[in-house]
Enzyme design. Structure first.
Site, short mmCIF file in Angstrom:
data_model
loop_
_atom_site.label_atom_id
_atom_site.label_comp_id
_atom_site.label_asym_id
_atom_site.label_seq_id
_atom_site.Cartn_x
_atom_site.Cartn_y
_atom_site.Cartn_z
N ARG A 28 13.37 45.45 -28.37
CA ARG A 28 12.70 46.74 -28.03
C ARG A 28 12.83 47.70 -29.42
NH1 ARG A 28 16.57 48.06 -22.88
NH2 ARG A 28 15.75 46.17 -21.45
N ARG A 32 11.70 54.07 -27.19
CA ARG A 32 12.15 55.31 -27.15
C ARG A 32 12.88 56.18 -27.82
NH1 ARG A 32 13.28 55.53 -20.50
NH2 ARG A 32 14.36 53.43 -21.07
N ARG A 41 3.44 57.97 -26.79
CA ARG A 41 3.32 57.70 -25.48
C ARG A 41 3.04 59.04 -24.82
NH1 ARG A 41 7.59 55.13 -20.91
NH2 ARG A 41 6.96 56.19 -19.14
N ASP A 78 4.93 44.58 -21.86
CA ASP A 78 5.92 44.60 -20.73
C ASP A 78 6.29 43.17 -20.37
OD1 ASP A 78 7.77 46.55 -19.15
OD2 ASP A 78 6.96 45.08 -17.61
N TYR A 154 11.76 40.58 -10.01
CA TYR A 154 11.16 41.67 -9.77
C TYR A 154 10.18 41.42 -8.67
CZ TYR A 154 13.14 43.78 -14.10
OH TYR A 154 13.81 44.47 -14.98
#
Length: 364
Positions: A28, A32, A41, A78, A154
């Site tokens: 990652r 963020r 973003r 993703d 998921y």
């Protein structure tokens, strides 16, 4: 079609070849914790708006490389793009994480699953090619996918889970349905990664993020076996004729490291619960490089502590292979993804410590 590679340290370490220092990249690393990512973003309007736009995906992939002398880039995307292409309807609510509109919970839903048309994921492959061109040979580009088991978690839960109740219920009550989901997922992941390789990915990584939630026995049957099925289908060379190393990371996979050493891959990623020295001894003779494994929470501490912990991780692995031929090698990474709350200057301290201390280890 792509510029010659200028820094192949990461790829050499993947191949268990000697390097001047221990290469470093971060799971990652485009994310963020970087204010420039947050700004991009915001322009994109949403996470999927960011991930599906080739220009934005290229921009954020390169952002951490503009700040830090990292040794590899990783595609910004993703892990849930594959089930989204199966028609499950992926969305990201602000602050709630990923969610599927059509979770797979019935026999009929399982029967409908199929390997998706890879053209539905064209935006990913276009991003790979765009990023590779934008890198201009600076460092290698890593492609990735979620593992068959992680995707199934998921797909059945419909979102993230604390107890994995629905997916584990299906696993134990209807193992036939779970095996069907995993077989489709494995074949889809293999096709997806091969398309990334064709587009220019120079290494690929399988993220088995939730393998560690399984019981012994269940891990081997429902996670490891299907990761092996993916690896068996991956093409070994890219369009430039160069070999493409394969990395497998299982969060919580430490108890099964000896079994994972038998996987047909070049690199095993480790979370922070595993001692690197013990892991090196465990995979000795298995021709596996190791990747990891600093606790991401260390990066919240002052820079001096970050650097001391980085040196400790390097010391636990010990001196890597330094001669001709092949031998034990290490790729420095975190034991899982970097937190959004990480101060960017702490990452700079980490990179400096890893590159500097690993050079000294080779001179000892």
């Amino acid at each position: 079609m792509f510029a010659p590679l200028q820094n192949d340290t990461f790829l050499r370490a993947c191949r268990r070849q000697a390097t001047d220092y221990t290469p470093l990249w971060l799971m990652r690393q485009a994310g963020r914790y970087l204010p420039e990512y947050v700004a991009t973003r915001a322009k994109a309007g949403s996470f999927m708006g960011l991930a599906t736009n080739v220009d934005y995906a290229t921009e954020v992939t390169l952002q951490p490389l503009a700040r830090y002398p990292l040794d590899a880039a990783i595609l910004f995307s993703d892990i849930l793009t594959v089930p989204d292409a199966m028609g499950l309807g992926l969305s990201f609510a602000q602050g709630e994480g990923p969610r599927f509109d059509a979770p797979v919970r019935s026999e009929a839903a399982v029967a409908r699953l199929a390997v998706p048309d890879m053209e539905r994921l064209r935006y990913v492959f276009d991003a790979v090619a765009s990023i590779r061109r934008a890198l201009a040979g600076r460092v290698p580009l890593i492609g990735f996918s979620g593992s068959p088991w992680t995707l199934a978690c998921y797909m059945v839960e419909g979102q993230g889970s604390d107890d994995y109740r629905r997916v584990k219920t299906m696993l134990y009550a209807r193992p036939d349905l779970m095996h069907r989901i995993l077989a489709v997922n494995a074949d889809a992941v293999a096709a997806y990664l091969n398309a990334q390789i064709d587009a220019g990915a120079q290494a690929v990584m399988v993220f088995d993020s939730w393998g560690g939630v399984l019981a012994d026995g269940a891990f081997q049957a429902f996670s490891l076996a299907y990761t092996a099925r993916v690896l068996a289908q991956l093409q070994r060379t890219g369009p430039d004729g160069q070999d493409v190393p394969r990395i497998v990371f299982t969060k919580g996979g430490g108890p099964w490291l000896a079994a994972m050493a038998d996987l047909d891959c070049e690199v095993l990623g480790l979370d922070w619960t595993v001692d690197l020295g013990a892991a090196r001894a465990c995979v000795d003779g298995a021709d596996k490089a190791l990747q990891g494994n600093l606790d991401p929470a260390v990066l919240f501490a002052p820079p001096a502590v970050v650097q001391a912990e980085a040196r400790r991780v390097l010391d636990r692995f010990g001196t890597p292979h330094t001669g001709a031929g092949s031998g034990p090698t290490h790729i420095f990474n975190l034991g899982h993804g970097i937190s959004q709350y990480t101060p960017p200057d702490h990452v700079a301290a980490l990179v400096e410590a890893v590159h500097g201390h690993s050079r000294k280890l080779r001179q000892a």
